[in-house]
Every structure is written in C-alpha cells, then in structure tokens.
Design a protein around this motif. Sequence first.
Motif, PDB file in Angstrom:
ATOM      1  N   MET A 190       0.831  -1.206   0.000  1.00  0.00           N
ATOM      2  CA  MET A 190       0.000   0.000   0.000  1.00  0.00           C
ATOM      3  C   MET A 190       0.869   1.260   0.000  1.00  0.00           C
ATOM      4  SD  MET A 190      -3.086  -0.890  -0.273  1.00  0.00           S
ATOM      5  CE  MET A 190      -3.967   0.588   0.164  1.00  0.00           C
TER       6      MET A 190
ATOM      7  N   ARG B   6       1.808   2.260  -3.573  1.00  0.00           N
ATOM      8  CA  ARG B   6       0.705   2.909  -4.277  1.00  0.00           C
ATOM      9  C   ARG B   6       0.570   4.364  -3.846  1.00  0.00           C
ATOM     10  NH1 ARG B   6      -0.979  -2.300  -3.885  1.00  0.00           N
ATOM     11  NH2 ARG B   6      -1.967  -3.251  -5.696  1.00  0.00           N
TER      12      ARG B   6
ATOM     13  N   GLU C 116       0.698 -11.033  -5.046  1.00  0.00           N
ATOM     14  CA  GLU C 116       1.179 -10.125  -6.078  1.00  0.00           C
ATOM     15  C   GLU C 116       2.544 -10.541  -6.626  1.00  0.00           C
ATOM     16  OE1 GLU C 116       1.029  -6.128  -4.584  1.00  0.00           O
ATOM     17  OE2 GLU C 116      -1.057  -5.874  -5.208  1.00  0.00           O
TER      18      GLU C 116
ATOM     19  N   GLN D 294      -3.354 -10.598  -1.604  1.00  0.00           N
ATOM     20  CA  GLN D 294      -3.200 -11.108  -2.959  1.00  0.00           C
ATOM     21  C   GLN D 294      -1.759 -11.579  -3.194  1.00  0.00           C
ATOM     22  OE1 GLN D 294      -4.541  -8.083  -5.727  1.00  0.00           O
ATOM     23  NE2 GLN D 294      -6.414  -7.719  -4.554  1.00  0.00           N
TER      24      GLN D 294
ATOM     25  N   SER E 192      -6.683 -12.116  -7.622  1.00  0.00           N
ATOM     26  CA  SER E 192      -6.847 -10.681  -7.819  1.00  0.00           C
ATOM     27  C   SER E 192      -8.028 -10.453  -8.742  1.00  0.00           C
ATOM     28  CB  SER E 192      -5.580 -10.097  -8.456  1.00  0.00           C
ATOM     29  OG  SER E 192      -5.842  -8.864  -9.110  1.00  0.00           O
TER      30      SER E 192
ATOM     31  N   HIS F 273      -8.062  -8.047  -0.128  1.00  0.00           N
ATOM     32  CA  HIS F 273      -7.250  -6.845   0.023  1.00  0.00           C
ATOM     33  C   HIS F 273      -5.891  -7.073  -0.650  1.00  0.00           C
ATOM     34  CE1 HIS F 273      -4.684  -3.906   2.186  1.00  0.00           C
ATOM     35  NE2 HIS F 273      -5.791  -3.185   2.216  1.00  0.00           N
ATOM     36  N   PRO F 274      -5.278  -6.030  -1.220  1.00  0.00           N
ATOM     37  CA  PRO F 274      -3.972  -6.224  -1.873  1.00  0.00           C
ATOM     38  C   PRO F 274      -2.940  -6.941  -1.009  1.00  0.00           C
ATOM     39  CG  PRO F 274      -4.823  -4.056  -2.407  1.00  0.00           C
ATOM     40  CD  PRO F 274      -5.792  -4.661  -1.416  1.00  0.00           C
ATOM     41  N   SER F 275      -3.012  -6.746   0.313  1.00  0.00           N
ATOM     42  CA  SER F 275      -2.050  -7.424   1.186  1.00  0.00           C
ATOM     43  C   SER F 275      -2.265  -8.934   1.225  1.00  0.00           C
ATOM     44  CB  SER F 275      -2.144  -6.858   2.607  1.00  0.00           C
ATOM     45  OG  SER F 275      -3.416  -7.134   3.184  1.00  0.00           O
TER      46      SER F 275
END
Length: 478
Positions: free
Chosen positions: A1, A4, A131, A129, A322, A125-127
């Motif tokens: 985060m 971003r 990634e 995923q 995602s 949440h992105p955390s």
Amino acid sequence: MQERSSVGELAEQLRRELDRYSPGGKLPSSRALVERFRVSPVTVSRALAQLAAEGLVVTRPGAGAFRAAARTAPAPAGDTSWQEVALSADGAADLVPRSVDASGVLVSLAAPPPGVIEFNGGYLHPSLQPERAMAAALSRAGRRPGAWGRPPMEGLPELREWFARGIGGSFTAAEVLITAGGQSALTTALRALAPPGAPVLVESPTYPGMLAIARAAGLRPVPVPVDADGVRPALLADAFRATGAPAFVCQPLFQNPTGAVLAPGRRAEVLRIAREAGAFVVEDDFVRRLVHEDAGPLPRPLAADDPDGVVVHVCSLTKATSPSFRVSALAARGPVLERLRAIQVVDTFFVPRPLQEAALELVGSPAWPRHLRAVSAELKARRDAMTGALALRLPELALPHIPSGGYHLWPRLPDGTDESALTSAALRAGVALTPGRPYFSAEPPAAHLRLSFAAVAGTGEIAEGVRRLRTACDEVLG
C-alpha cells in the motif's frame, strides 16, 4: 500500500510543477527524480506513466519525459437525446425487458472514498493477494515459446486438465472450457440454457451479479429460499413444477451471501429433482479456494457426482488471486458443451494466451499452496475478529450462521430497519456497507447487510469499522 501511495503523491507533485516547463520541455531524468524525492525507480516510472495516461507528459524511450503540447479546446457536445427513443423502442416487444441494472454489482466493485473502511468489497485486500507470485508467473509466462500466439479456442490443454482435476469425478480436459472470469462463464451458461423470456430458478438470497446477468438476457429470476443447509429441495421441486424453468443456478459451497453449505442429504436430491424436470443445474463454485483454516473436509463439487450432464460447473481463480486475474473454467457434459463453446467463441473468441500461461505458471509453483494456506489462516482470523466485534458492539444484529469459508458475514438487522438509511449513515461515519435488498429477486423477508472482512487491511481496521457501524446504528436505530 505504501508504494501505491508514493506513486500518487509523486504524480501529484509533478503535476503541480508542470507549469515550470514549456510545451515540449524536458522534465528531470528519472535518476534525478529518484534522488530528489527519495523514491524507487519503479515509483518514478509509474508516476510518469500516470501523467502520460492523463495526456500531461510524453515519454520517449531513451530520451526521457517531456511536457505534452497544450490541449486543444474540446469539441462542442453533441445531441444524444435521440437515443432515449431508440433504446426504449428496442425493448418494447420483449416479453421480459432486457434492462441492464449494474447497481448491485457496482456496490462491491466501486472503491470507497479515501479514509472509508471497505466492508463492501468483493475481493481480497492487496495485502492478501499473491502479487509477487502473480508477477513472477506473468514474467515466466511471457517467455514461454508461443506465449503470444493464438491459443486453442477452448483454452490451453494443460490448464483445462488442471481445472478438470480440481472438479474431480471423471471430468476430463475435453469437458472444460477456459473463460475470462466467473461472471463471463455464468453469462455464457445462462445464454446457452434459457431463451429470452424464460424463467430461471435462483437461490434466495443470491449474488446480485447473477440476477443482473439473468435480467440482461431477458430471463425471469424465480426465487427458491435457502436456509442454513442450502436450497430447500421441496421448494425447488415445487418451483420447477410451477414454472417449467430450464435451469437452476446455485452456489452449493459457502453460498453468497448466506455462507451456507448444501447439506449432504440434499445434494443428491437437488440433482434428482433437476433431472426429473429435464433441467440443468448451474453450479457456481466461486470460493472453494477461500476455505477457512478451521473448516473440515470440503464436499466435492456437485458436478463430480453427476454422470448425466445435469450440472454445468463454473469455477474461477479470480477470488483467490486478484480481480484482474480473470481466468475461470466452464465444465459440462453432453451436447450442451458444444453450445457453450459456440457462444463463448462468438462473444470473446478466447481468453488471452499470456494470461492462461500465467495461470499455469502460478498454480504450478510452490508459491500457490503457500498462498492458499496463508489466506486460509488470515480469513479465519478476520472472520473471528468481525464476529467478536459485532457480538460486543452490535448485539442487536442477529448472526445465526458463521461460515467456515468465503469472505463475508450476513447479519440480519432488527425488524423495521431501513437498509438504505443505515447504509447512508454508515458512509457518513466512514464505513462502506452492502445492503441486503439487491440479493433478493423478490420481496425480502427481512433487512440484512453483507459485511466483507476480506477487502480491509487487517483485524484492526475491522474493529474500527464495527465501531463506526455502531455510530451509524445509533443514528438510525435510536
């Protein structure tokens, strides 16, 4: 985060400084921006890409970034009022209007304003995923021989085989089509199974996106109530007899929104009832990979116990990865498979091969089972945090079922509660909610909320979100 946030902050700073340069003037080099703002080269690259997308700068490989030429005055707006007549006349003869209402879907897709806690999210949440694993998989996939060529229309054989093994039973790769996400697969299935104007049986409550698909196709959703053990077979049989519907759409595992799992004694009944009605069961197996750490062994998909081709099965990688990793499978047996394939080819041609190759790289890597174990533990912790916070701060919200999979809770509100008023009050208090009304295709028996615990940053944000919800309830409930 943090990355971003740095990208947005750097882009805004550069945006403010553009007036220092004349059109065509060269901006400082990337290295100079890295040193000045103490950010990574990736952050600089993304910030410049954002400004380029806005038409403010032009990037030239090997030369740098330059301020874009001044924009010309926008052309005068045209007169589109004629479309009101054209679009309304187009559907005048439809037995069931094929209107497209995306409001129920947008609730879980729209990003809330900054500072608002996201209890309405429909994705991890992105955390949570994977990634890094996805990025590595995409990088490896791009280097595969033929990765940028045209794939087979049905999908890569190896990926179809992987999905077939996951479904179980005697399913083979030849009975699987690769599709671009579960929503696309459901759209294809309903178009294949029911003509415009036909009724289609749905669980009540159910996923608003599926109701939107049905209505956009000119179908008439007919609700069949769900209880803690899934759809009620006797009511399902009654609905088939009363309507002659060609299909029943269900989520037997961790149903959205109730979290119910179809009871073992009801599984064979559902298949028998549909078979006797000469109808299909569309099985949306959307969160099998989001099981919680404390869940016991999961039941097999209905499709695995169906040798007669009653079940059209949909499953996806999206929820566990995602929202942009849109790779899913549509599996069926018999003549219907060719119809599904034809509709998909006409609508989308095929799923881009690099994405399919990346999916193969991801699910074949050691990072994949590690990711699933980590998500399983984290979802349990978040579920427990939310149920505990609700019990402490909002005991008036009834929570009869706590699921062992999925990413949300389905509390019932006190009788007479105005869902819309509570949703608005909650947003003013800083928490975004999903009201229950869009999940019902007919009048709901009571007011509900769907509260997601997957789209937030962690358990601390859950506690704060419930505290804000308490403030909203005090305002609306008195």
